[in-house]
Write a protein that holds these residues in place. Structure first.
Motif, PDB file in Angstrom:
ATOM      1  N   GLU A   1       0.815  -1.139  -0.074  1.00  0.00           N
ATOM      2  CA  GLU A   1       0.144   0.180   0.223  1.00  0.00           C
ATOM      3  C   GLU A   1       1.001   1.267  -0.105  1.00  0.00           C
ATOM      4  O   GLU A   1       0.608   2.272  -1.052  1.00  0.00           O
ATOM      5  CB  GLU A   1      -0.859   0.091   1.247  1.00  0.00           C
ATOM      6  CG  GLU A   1      -1.683   1.221   1.315  1.00  0.00           C
ATOM      7  CD  GLU A   1      -2.970   1.193   2.011  1.00  0.00           C
ATOM      8  OE1 GLU A   1      -3.213  -0.002   2.642  1.00  0.00           O
ATOM      9  OE2 GLU A   1      -3.854   2.115   2.306  1.00  0.00           O
TER      10      GLU A   1
ATOM     11  N   ASN B   1       0.913   3.806  -3.242  1.00  0.00           N
ATOM     12  CA  ASN B   1       0.605   5.327  -2.959  1.00  0.00           C
ATOM     13  C   ASN B   1       1.870   6.244  -3.430  1.00  0.00           C
ATOM     14  O   ASN B   1       1.615   7.326  -3.939  1.00  0.00           O
ATOM     15  CB  ASN B   1       0.307   5.291  -1.569  1.00  0.00           C
ATOM     16  CG  ASN B   1      -1.157   5.328  -1.362  1.00  0.00           C
ATOM     17  OD1 ASN B   1      -1.964   5.610  -2.188  1.00  0.00           O
ATOM     18  ND2 ASN B   1      -1.614   4.825  -0.134  1.00  0.00           N
TER      19      ASN B   1
ATOM     20  N   THR C   1      -5.373  -3.620  -4.892  1.00  0.00           N
ATOM     21  CA  THR C   1      -5.273  -2.192  -5.561  1.00  0.00           C
ATOM     22  C   THR C   1      -6.419  -1.407  -5.451  1.00  0.00           C
ATOM     23  O   THR C   1      -6.233  -0.125  -5.277  1.00  0.00           O
ATOM     24  CB  THR C   1      -5.075  -2.277  -7.080  1.00  0.00           C
ATOM     25  OG1 THR C   1      -3.948  -3.612  -7.059  1.00  0.00           O
ATOM     26  CG2 THR C   1      -4.317  -1.279  -7.805  1.00  0.00           C
TER      27      THR C   1
ATOM     28  N   ASN D   1      -8.414  -1.229  -3.189  1.00  0.00           N
ATOM     29  CA  ASN D   1      -8.858  -0.633  -1.850  1.00  0.00           C
ATOM     30  C   ASN D   1      -7.704   0.486  -1.510  1.00  0.00           C
ATOM     31  O   ASN D   1      -8.139   1.471  -1.238  1.00  0.00           O
ATOM     32  CB  ASN D   1      -8.473  -1.864  -0.706  1.00  0.00           C
ATOM     33  CG  ASN D   1      -9.525  -2.785  -0.753  1.00  0.00           C
ATOM     34  OD1 ASN D   1     -10.695  -2.273  -0.926  1.00  0.00           O
ATOM     35  ND2 ASN D   1      -9.354  -3.817  -0.419  1.00  0.00           N
ATOM     36  N   VAL D   2      -6.550   0.125  -2.185  1.00  0.00           N
ATOM     37  CA  VAL D   2      -5.563   1.411  -2.103  1.00  0.00           C
ATOM     38  C   VAL D   2      -6.172   2.611  -2.707  1.00  0.00           C
ATOM     39  O   VAL D   2      -6.129   3.677  -2.212  1.00  0.00           O
ATOM     40  CB  VAL D   2      -4.151   0.958  -2.602  1.00  0.00           C
ATOM     41  CG1 VAL D   2      -3.219   2.212  -2.701  1.00  0.00           C
ATOM     42  CG2 VAL D   2      -3.565  -0.246  -1.909  1.00  0.00           C
TER      43      VAL D   2
ATOM     44  N   ASN E   1      -8.888   4.030  -0.691  1.00  0.00           N
ATOM     45  CA  ASN E   1      -8.424   4.860   0.668  1.00  0.00           C
ATOM     46  C   ASN E   1      -7.733   6.117   0.390  1.00  0.00           C
ATOM     47  O   ASN E   1      -7.814   6.947   1.290  1.00  0.00           O
ATOM     48  CB  ASN E   1      -7.564   3.786   1.361  1.00  0.00           C
ATOM     49  CG  ASN E   1      -8.128   2.711   1.938  1.00  0.00           C
ATOM     50  OD1 ASN E   1      -9.515   2.294   2.082  1.00  0.00           O
ATOM     51  ND2 ASN E   1      -7.664   1.338   2.158  1.00  0.00           N
ATOM     52  N   SER E   2      -6.985   6.125  -0.840  1.00  0.00           N
ATOM     53  CA  SER E   2      -6.313   7.148  -1.140  1.00  0.00           C
ATOM     54  C   SER E   2      -7.008   8.466  -1.527  1.00  0.00           C
ATOM     55  O   SER E   2      -6.819   9.656  -1.552  1.00  0.00           O
ATOM     56  CB  SER E   2      -5.144   6.894  -2.099  1.00  0.00           C
ATOM     57  OG  SER E   2      -5.655   6.844  -3.419  1.00  0.00           O
TER      58      SER E   2
END
Length: 679
Positions: free
Chosen positions: A429, A433, A481, A483-484, A487-488
RNA sequence: GCCGACGUAGCUCAGCUGGUAGAGCAACGGUUUCGUAAACCGUAGGUCACGGGUUCGAAUCCCGUCGUCGGCUCCA
């Protein structure tokens, strides 16, 4: 196809301009039918900048016909016929189509074949509607403008061919493109905008500013950078190296070619082989003969098998004709055919294998990842070494289809701002990012504010063909991916079926100022290659594990990124990127004046500033004109007055004369702007 | 790859339905000494993409090859 079908509700949501253009497409069809009544029409939708209608017609339409067609279209618009909607039953629609009445002005001897096919594909229960303007009736979901007279201004623009439904197995149709607007002024503005866009075209500016060239003897899609273009590439490399060094990347260097075995391990052969240049074969004299014989053997085998298989099929069809042959016997026959085919395939595979075992085959690399994986594997790796980030401005060669080549945007030789990051799942993650963050910083630097992140995933139906056959890992990495991304908080769209063969990816799409679309950056997850290369690291618990790999290229390739920047800046590069940062223009040629100018030139070059001097016999206006045309960023205009006062008169491209300033001040400001990569 | 258009000097372009290639800019040589977008004169530069054909004669017409550009997802 059907699952992608738009519902009638979705179709009804056309914007006003789309509606207008769709109606213009009907008017186009009306006009074509007045001239060629036998024309068969397929689809005629509005598109981004206009509309088209696909037509099947023995006469080959040429741009010379546009005038004639447009004249008929004008008549139809002048007649101001209303667009009338009629809902019909499926049977009524089929009956009209059979009489050739759909997309026609009257009944015809030939049925409206494409329209009949389209009716077949309308799901049961969905409303079928026709639209009529004057004598023209077309199968159409609409919507349309009220009357043909509402079409303010239009123009036919181009011709192309297109397969019916975009499938090359279907017949080829002639596609007539046009555009339409509510008012004449909007139409004129649109064409004026296209003219402006042409001036920013990187191919045109590339030639004018002496940035790059193509040469027939070198080959299509193989650009060569002239000194002024090479400067931009080198500045981008400097930027990438600085950024990546600070982010903990390490630089590596790898060859441009590798053996076939490398690409078998990576999966490029077979998954990517279509996009690679054919291999270089290193063969002994005897091998060549063997190889020829193997090719003959393969051809013979295929032929004799074809004949044998034909006989088996004939027997099967004979049995099929006899009512007394039992179901079981028929299936047995089919089974024999399958078995024979399998045996045949096995033999062909053995011949192929024999061929491969001869000599050596080297491929030009299309990607850098396999080489980098080998560097990862070159040393024993511990979890303490991770994340390991290997970077290289790698030179790759891809065999793009000839019709795909386009200026610097789509080329066959490219240098990529590449790096491969190897990490543990826990580190994924943060690394992912950080890569995304790197893009965003670059975008800020270049003033790119319109972009879109496309998250490409695989299509389960194409596992083993387009994508490596690892359903579990696909799901896991795609979820990770997604999820990342979520979340970002980065905006993204998900695009199925466009992943790399080794894993899901993110492409960043941007638009140059003239509206041309580019994929400029990429961030890809790779779960497949680390496994096939058997990459491992020793974890805390003393077990060996396979790392996850990220492929990333935030500045894409030099070729595409420079092409993008040329259009983005319209050739007016910021100082730090400018091929010629300063040109010194002298007024007169007295020796003291030339000494002063040359001293300034030497000082600038001593500070690595790309400076030139113009001591030609032109008058100052002429020197300025030429410097401006080459879009030189800063001009130092030096005459007697400047010499006496120890000043420099500064002129900046696009901003004009900025007046005289003390020499030291001018130079220190300039150096500071270059250093900070000021806009 | 497929369909279409295009390919004339380094660049931008002219050259009508076949009669033997031209301009501006750039280059080169002179003259000019000019304060913020073009001073003047002259010189040189072309296998008209390449190959074949038709013709007395081809940049021009026909065929092929190469290259460039537009399109080939957007579904009544």
């Amino acid at each position: 196809m059907d699952e992608d079908r738009k519902t009638p509700e979705q179709r009804a949501q056309m914007t006003d301009i789309e509606r207008l253009r769709h109606s213009t497409a009907h008017v186009l069809a009306t006009a074509i039918l007045k001239i060629w009544p036998e024309a068969q029409f397929a689809a005629g939708p509005p598109v981004d900048n206009g509309f088209y209608y696909d037509v099947d017609l023995p006469h080959r339409i040429s741009p010379d016909d546009f005038e004639k067609i447009e004249a008929e279209m004008k008549k139809e618009i002048k007649a101001n016929h209303p667009f009338e909607r009629v809902e019909v039953s499926r049977d009524e629609a089929l009956a009209l189509g059979t009489k050739g009445r759909l997309a026609a002005l009257s009944d015809r001897n030939e049925p409206s074949k494409f329209k009949l096919d389209i009716i077949e594909n309308i799901p049961p229960g969905e409303t079928i509607s026709l639209y009529r303007n004057g004598d023209f009736i077309d199968l159409c979901a609409g919507p349309h403008v009220m009357r043909t007279g509402n079409i303010g201004a239009f123009k036919l623009t181009s011709l192309a061919s297109a397969y019916y439904k975009g499938d090359e197995k279907n017949p080829q149709l002639q596609r007539v493109y046009g555009t339409a607007f509510k008012t004449r002024k909007e139409l004129d503005d649109y064409f004026a905008m296209l003219e402006e866009a042409k001036k920013r075209d990187h191919r045109k500016l590339g030639r004018e500013l002496e940035l790059f060239v193509f040469d027939d003897d070198v080959g299509p899609g193989l650009p060569m950078f002239l000194p002024r273009g090479a400067v931009i590439a080198e500045e981008l490399e400097k930027l990438a190296k600085e950024t990546e060094f600070a982010a903990g990347y390490q630089r590596v260097r790898t060859p441009h070619i590798a053996r076939e075995s490398l690409y078998r391990k990576s999966g490029h052969v077979p998954y990517y082989v279509e996009s690679m240049f054919p291999p270089m074969e290193l063969l002994e004299e005897g091998d060549r003969k063997k190889l020829e014989n193997l090719a003959i053997a393969k051809a013979k085998h295929l032929k004799s098998f074809d004949e044998a298989s034909e006989r088996v099929w004939v027997r099967f069809f004979d049995e099929l004709k006899k009512p007394e042959t039992s179901r079981e016997d028929l299936f047995d026959e089919l089974g024999l055919i399958n078995a024979a085919e399998d045996a045949d395939r096995a033999q062909i595979a053995r011949i192929d294998e024999l061929s491969r075992s001869l000599g050596d085959r080297y491929y030009l690399k299309a990607m850098n990842c396999p080489h980098h994986h080998k560097l990862f594997a070159a040393l024993p790796r511990s979890y303490r070494d991770l994340p390991l980030r290997l970077a290289e401005y790698g030179t790759d060669y891809r065999y793009e289809k000839s019709g795909e080549l386009f200026g610097l945007m789509r080329v066959r030789s490219l240098q990529m701002n590449d790096a491969h990051l190897y990490m543990t799942p826990e580190q994924f993650e943060a690394e992912f990012n950080a890569v995304n963050q790197m893009y965003l910083n670059y975008f800020k630097l270049f003033g790119i504010d319109k972009y879109l992140m496309r998250f490409s995933t695989h299509d389960p139906a194409k596992l083993g063909q387009k994508f490596v056959d690892e359903p579990e890992l696909w799901k896991k990495t795609e979820d990770m991916t997604r999820n990342v991304l979520k979340n970002s908080g980065i905006n993204f769209v998900e695009v199925p079926n466009e992943a790399a063969f080794y894993g899901p990816k993110i492409d960043v799409q941007a638009w140059s100022v003239i509206g041309r679309e580019f994929s400029i950056a990429t961030n890809q997850v790779d779960f497949a290659q680390p496994r096939s290369f058997d990459l491992r690291y020793k974890d805390r618990d003393n077990t060996e594990k396979t790392p996850i790999c990220i492929h990333r290229a935030p500045l894409g390739t030099h070729e595409r990124f420079i092409g993008f920047l040329i259009e983005h800046y319209a050739g007016n590069f910021p100082l730090w990127l400018s091929p010629e940062q300063v040109r010194i223009l002298t007024i007169g040629d007295e020796p003291e004046l030339l000494d002063y100018a040359r001293a300034i030139l030497n000082e600038l070059r001593g500070h690595q500033v790309r400076a030139e001097i113009d001591i030609s016999t032109d008058k100052i206006n002429g020197k300025i004109q030429r410097a401006e045309q080459m879009k030189v960023h800063t001009m130092f205009v030096i005459g007697k007055r400047d010499l006496e006062a120890k000043v420099i008169s500064v002129r900046v491209h696009g901003r004009g004369n900025l007046g005289a300033t003390p020499r030291d001040e001018v130079i220190s400001t300039l150096l500071e702007q270059i250093k900070t990569r000021a806009a």
